[in-house]
Design an enzyme around this catalytic site. Structure first.
Site, short mmCIF file in Angstrom:
data_model
loop_
_atom_site.label_atom_id
_atom_site.label_comp_id
_atom_site.label_asym_id
_atom_site.label_seq_id
_atom_site.Cartn_x
_atom_site.Cartn_y
_atom_site.Cartn_z
N ASP A 129 4.72 -3.73 -21.30
CA ASP A 129 5.93 -3.26 -21.97
C ASP A 129 7.08 -3.31 -20.97
O ASP A 129 7.11 -2.53 -20.01
CB ASP A 129 5.71 -1.83 -22.48
N HIS A 130 8.01 -4.21 -21.20
CA HIS A 130 9.08 -4.43 -20.22
C HIS A 130 10.08 -3.26 -20.15
O HIS A 130 10.90 -3.21 -19.24
CB HIS A 130 9.82 -5.73 -20.55
N ARG A 131 9.99 -2.33 -21.08
CA ARG A 131 10.85 -1.14 -20.99
C ARG A 131 10.37 -0.21 -19.89
O ARG A 131 11.14 0.60 -19.37
CB ARG A 131 10.84 -0.38 -22.33
#
Length: 562
Positions: free
Chosen positions: A534-536
């Site tokens: 999850d790039h967040r």
């Protein structure tokens, strides 16, 4: 301190309170709404009789009230007039008629003319006149409920009007045949306007009468023996009978093709729809209107919202993406239909949500497991342990070691999107292929277990999953997932993050490759891995550090002992 009482409700008793518009301590102006009540014919607001401060509310939503009941107490200002309160409460005094002389005289004149023309017991043409509207003027017609030539009974609904405080029905003053209708939906009417004509049969004296009507204002004493006017005040009407026989010609059966203004609904319902950003037209078209004569109730709006929230994610699902058009494949050849298993349906919806809600990035790497594979085979050949070792328990243990060093991978993003929930336990999910679909049992507390213990757990869970005997708690609590396709084949794939986790490791089939070592090419067993994240929560640098550290642990399994 004064009491706010329920005014005349048009003969109804035990009317439900559907909304409380104020709280204790609120400052209100005269005519501000205190509560909203609803009968089967009208939604009406009970107004404050004077300006002041609300001291105490005596009712709550769902309570039943009748005329004269105390709904609140108010501390009125020094200049608060009592006349307004008397008028709202429906008290009749001889002096109060002077305020409405204009409207009263107009209605009286119509009645007098009608009486003089009719004669005793005869059929006569009578104008249909808008009664008292509680002080409102230019009220919008939202529905015409009859048509020319229709037979109506006394008190059948002719029109439905709507103000910003109430929806009200205008009843027929007598039994007869509708001769003309002079208004349509969208027109504005006021007290005394002639809206049509009726050919009525007088009961005794040919008078324009309504014997059971209760009025909430004072009547001219000279007219009391000859008539009782049909009145609607503060949104209440004489609605002692439910005339289901009267067709509603202006209301289509679906919500298409009409504006929200022409949908039959009360102010409280319209307010609720505005708060949700919901079109009443769509409510009628989608979930329908369950009230009498297709009136939209609060429950209809709530059901519509639930319906939209629960729409299958395979359609729009909040993504704004249109569904794939349906195709009739039988046009091209023979087909058969196979139902998805329950697990496959649940997995499909969950994975679709994960894919839509998580910005996925995948980090690829290759790990030399030649030495690890030699060690694994030697242990199994020795037969010292009952449990057979596969590559998977080594992967599970190595991942747990990395999670300890990089706790951001052992976390979940809070629903507010502003907080990271870091877990201090290490439960790792392991995907298992079954006849019913993919299942992910969870190996708990990996940090307290050896590779052999993990191998025993994995074997037990795999057997239970394929036999359909996994318990629900065995599928819950995962911090990180591993999906291994090494036993099947493939060189690489991009796994979908299993939310609310923030990363997943995909493992493909190991293969012998030539690797340049110590000045020569050597055959080495290379394991391809793919880390989706999850790039967040995780950036590319941290993802590369994860796979690099995992590579170190597996290429020299002695690190797993440290």
């Amino acid at each position: 301190m004064d009491e706010i009482r329920v005014p005349d409700l048009g003969g109804f008793e035990g009317v439900e309170v559907i909304e409380i518009s104020v709280s204790s301590g609120d400052k209100v102006e005269q005519d501000d709404a205190i509560i909203v009540v609803e009968t089967d014919k009208a939604t009406m607001e009970i107004p404050a009789p004077m300006a002041g401060e609300i001291i105490e509310l005596k009712v709550k939503e769902g309570d039943k009230v009748s005329e004269g009941d105390v709904v609140a107490t108010i501390n009125a200002g020094a200049n608060a007039g009592s006349d307004a309160g008397d008028h709202t409460a429906g008290d009749e005094t001889p002096d109060s008629s002077s305020a409405d002389d204009g409207g009263q005289d107009q209605t009286t004149e119509v009645v007098s003319d009608t009486t003089s023309q009719s004669g005793v017991g005869s059929a006569t043409e009578q104008p249909l006149v808008v009664p008292d509207l509680g002080g409102f003027s230019d009220v919008e017609v939202i529905e015409v409920s009859v048509e020319v030539g229709q037979q109506v009974a006394e008190e059948d609904t002719l029109l439905v009007l709507e103000t910003d405080k109430a929806t009200m029905e205008i009843p027929a003053p007598a039994e007869g045949e509708i001769l003309s209708i002079k208004v349509k939906a969208g027109d504005k009417v006021s007290e005394g306007d002639v809206i049509g004509a009726i050919k009525s049969v007088s009961v005794a004296t040919g008078e324009f009468s309504n014997k059971d009507d209760k009025t909430s204002g004072a009547e001219d004493s000279s007219q009391q023996n000859s008539e009782e006017k049909v009145k609607v005040q503060g949104g209440s009407a004489d609605t002692s009978k439910d005339k289901a026989s009267a067709p509603r010609q202006s209301v289509p059966q679906t919500g298409h093709g009409r504006s929200d203004k022409t949908v039959y609904a009360g102010p409280a319902v319209r307010k609720l729809a505005r708060e949700f950003g919901v079109s009443l037209n769509e409510v009628v078209a989608t979930t329908g209107a369950s009230g009498p004569r297709e009136r939209v109730l609060q429950e209809d709006v709530q059901n519509y919202v639930k319906h939209r929230l629960n729409e299958a994610p395979t359609t729009k699902g909040g993504s704004g993406i249109e569904p794939i058009p349906e195709v009739d494949f039988s046009r091209f050849g023979n087909v058969r239909h196979e139902a998805l298993s329950r697990i496959q349906k649940i997995s499909a919806q969950h994975l679709h949500r994960c894919w839509l809600n998580i910005p996925h990035v995948t980090q690829f790497d290759e790990i030399d497991i030649t030495d690890l594979e030699d060690f694994r085979k030697s242990v199994n050949q020795q037969g010292t342990y009952e449990t057979k070792l596969t590559l998977l328990p080594f992967l599970v243990k190595a991942v747990q070691k990395v999670l300890v060093e990089m706790p951001r991978f052992n976390a979940s993003l809070a629903p507010d999107g502003e907080t990271l929930i870091v877990k201090e336990y290490y439960h790792i999910g392991v995907a298992v292929d079954t006849d019913q679909g993919l299942m992910v049992p969870v190996v708990k507390n990996v940090d307290t277990k050896s590779v052999l213990n993990i191998a025993a757990d994995c074997m037990q869970y795999a057997q239970q999953a394929r036999a359909g005997k996994l318990k629900p708690d065995a599928l819950q609590g995962s911090c990180f997932s591993i999906s291994s396709l090494g036993g099947i084949g493939g060189t690489q794939f991009t796994p979908i993050v299993n939310a609310p986790e923030v990363a997943i490791l995909g493992v493909s089939k190991a293969a012998i490759k030539p690797i340049w070592q110590e000045g020569e090419w050597q055959p080495r067993l290379i394991l391809p891995v793919a880390l989706s994240y999850d790039h967040r929560v995780i950036d590319g640098v941290l993802a590369a550090k994860f796979t690099t550290r995992l590579k170190q642990l597996l290429e020299d399994s002695r690190h797993l002992l440290l």
